[in-house]
Design an enzyme around this catalytic site. Structure first.
Site, mmCIF file in Angstrom:
data_model
loop_
_atom_site.group_PDB
_atom_site.id
_atom_site.type_symbol
_atom_site.label_atom_id
_atom_site.label_comp_id
_atom_site.label_asym_id
_atom_site.label_seq_id
_atom_site.Cartn_x
_atom_site.Cartn_y
_atom_site.Cartn_z
ATOM 1 N N GLY A 1 0.787 -1.237 0.000
ATOM 2 C CA GLY A 1 0.000 0.000 0.000
ATOM 3 C C GLY A 1 0.812 1.276 0.000
ATOM 4 C CB SER A 2 4.373 2.132 -0.571
ATOM 5 O OG SER A 2 4.630 1.675 -1.871
ATOM 6 C CG ASN A 3 2.357 3.064 -5.707
ATOM 7 O OD1 ASN A 3 2.793 4.027 -6.332
ATOM 8 N ND2 ASN A 3 2.996 1.903 -5.669
ATOM 9 C CG ASN B 1 -2.404 -1.737 -12.910
ATOM 10 O OD1 ASN B 1 -2.350 -1.709 -11.670
ATOM 11 N ND2 ASN B 1 -1.689 -2.584 -13.616
ATOM 12 N NE ARG C 1 -8.864 -11.317 -5.198
ATOM 13 C CZ ARG C 1 -9.017 -12.605 -4.885
ATOM 14 N NH1 ARG C 1 -9.296 -13.484 -5.817
ATOM 15 N NH2 ARG C 1 -8.902 -12.989 -3.629
ATOM 16 C CG HIS D 1 3.363 -3.425 -14.831
ATOM 17 N ND1 HIS D 1 2.905 -4.566 -14.192
ATOM 18 C CD2 HIS D 1 4.489 -3.791 -15.493
ATOM 19 C CE1 HIS D 1 3.720 -5.570 -14.478
ATOM 20 N NE2 HIS D 1 4.693 -5.126 -15.256
ATOM 21 C CB ILE E 1 -10.514 -5.679 -13.427
ATOM 22 C CG1 ILE E 1 -9.622 -4.985 -12.368
ATOM 23 C CG2 ILE E 1 -11.924 -5.085 -13.440
ATOM 24 C CD1 ILE E 1 -10.113 -5.034 -10.954
HETATM 25 C C1 GRF Z 1 3.866 -1.440 -7.308
HETATM 26 O O1 GRF Z 1 5.205 -1.689 -7.656
HETATM 27 C C2 GRF Z 1 2.987 -1.402 -8.510
HETATM 28 O O2 GRF Z 1 3.652 -0.965 -9.663
HETATM 29 C C3 GRF Z 1 2.559 -2.821 -8.679
HETATM 30 O O3 GRF Z 1 2.438 -3.314 -7.378
HETATM 31 C C4 GRF Z 1 3.280 -2.589 -6.500
HETATM 32 C C5 GRF Z 1 2.436 -2.115 -5.362
HETATM 33 O O4 GRF Z 1 3.231 -1.559 -4.358
HETATM 34 N N1 GRF Z 1 1.352 -2.941 -9.449
HETATM 35 P P1 GRF Z 1 2.525 -0.911 -3.083
HETATM 36 O O5 GRF Z 1 1.563 -1.958 -2.526
HETATM 37 O O6 GRF Z 1 1.831 0.327 -3.534
HETATM 38 O O7 GRF Z 1 3.641 -0.633 -2.116
#
Ligand code: GRF
Length: 192
Positions: free
Chosen positions: A8-10, A95, A79, A97, A81
């Site tokens: 969940g860092s993003n 999304n 997952r 990536h 979608i």
């Molecule tokens: C990120 O590297 C994103 O690109 C990928 O999953 C990771 C999620 O990281 N889809 P976080 O859970 O947000 O730390």
């Protein structure tokens, strides 16, 4: 609305950007599909968290119909979608990536790129379509890989650029100055 399954860092970076005014939008909910650290972050940040259960597809459809989010932001949601949700919410689900797609789609992209010995890698933000990491590309940011970096170093750099750029491109998409021509996403005005 943000959807996550892991660290969940993003998610946290996006919430912080919205609180700092970098992103002029509110994160109303976090959606998770399992117990994960992202839930912990949501509690700390005071963002209501909805946990999907075994019938996650039906539950997600219901949540989307009730909340009608302006944008669904996938941030480590593990997952695929389903097509009928993609069709109904086309251009509303994005999304991130951790590679320069179409290189290294799917899981463990950072590790795969690192092990392959790439000189350049990066991040991709794209609209979600019916495939896995195949949707029209909104943004890519590249970084040069220093051959002395460990896998951890590369992961750190990737997350750094994700956290810096995901909130900004979310703002751009929400502002609506973009259109799609075939597979090409044309951004008329970048914001943030
Ligand atoms: C990120 O590297 C994103 O690109 C990928 O999953 C990771 C999620 O990281 N889809 P976080 O859970 O947000 O730390």
């Amino acid at each position: 609305m943000i959807m996550a399954s892991g660290n969940g860092s993003n998610f946290e970076a996006i919430v912080k950007a919205s609180r700092e005014g970098i992103l002029k939008a509110n994160v109303r909910n976090l959606i998770v599909d399992r117990s994960c650290y992202a839930e912990e972050r949501a509690r700390r940040l005071g963002i209501p968290c909805i946990k999907l259960g075994r019938k996650w597809v039906e539950e997600l459809e219901q949540v989307l119909d009730e909340l009608r989010p302006s944008l669904v932001v996938l941030a480590g949601f593990m997952r695929i979608i389903p097509e009928r949700i993609v069709r109904k919410w086309r251009w509303k689900i994005i999304n991130i990536h951790p590679s320069l797609l179409p290189a290294f789609p799917g899981m463990h992209a950072i590790e795969k790129a690192y092990k392959h010995g790439v000189k350049v890698t990066g991040i991709t933000v794209h609209f979600v379509d019916e495939g896995v990491d195949t949707g029209p590309i909104i943004l890519q940011k590249a970084i040069e890989v220093d051959p002395r970096w460990t896998l951890d170093d590369l992961e750190g750099k990737i997350h750094e650029i994700e956290h810096a750029w995901y909130p900004r491109i979310i703002q751009t998409i929400l502002n609506g100055r973009w259109y799609v021509e075939g597979r090409r996403v044309v951004i008329e005005e970048y914001t943030g």
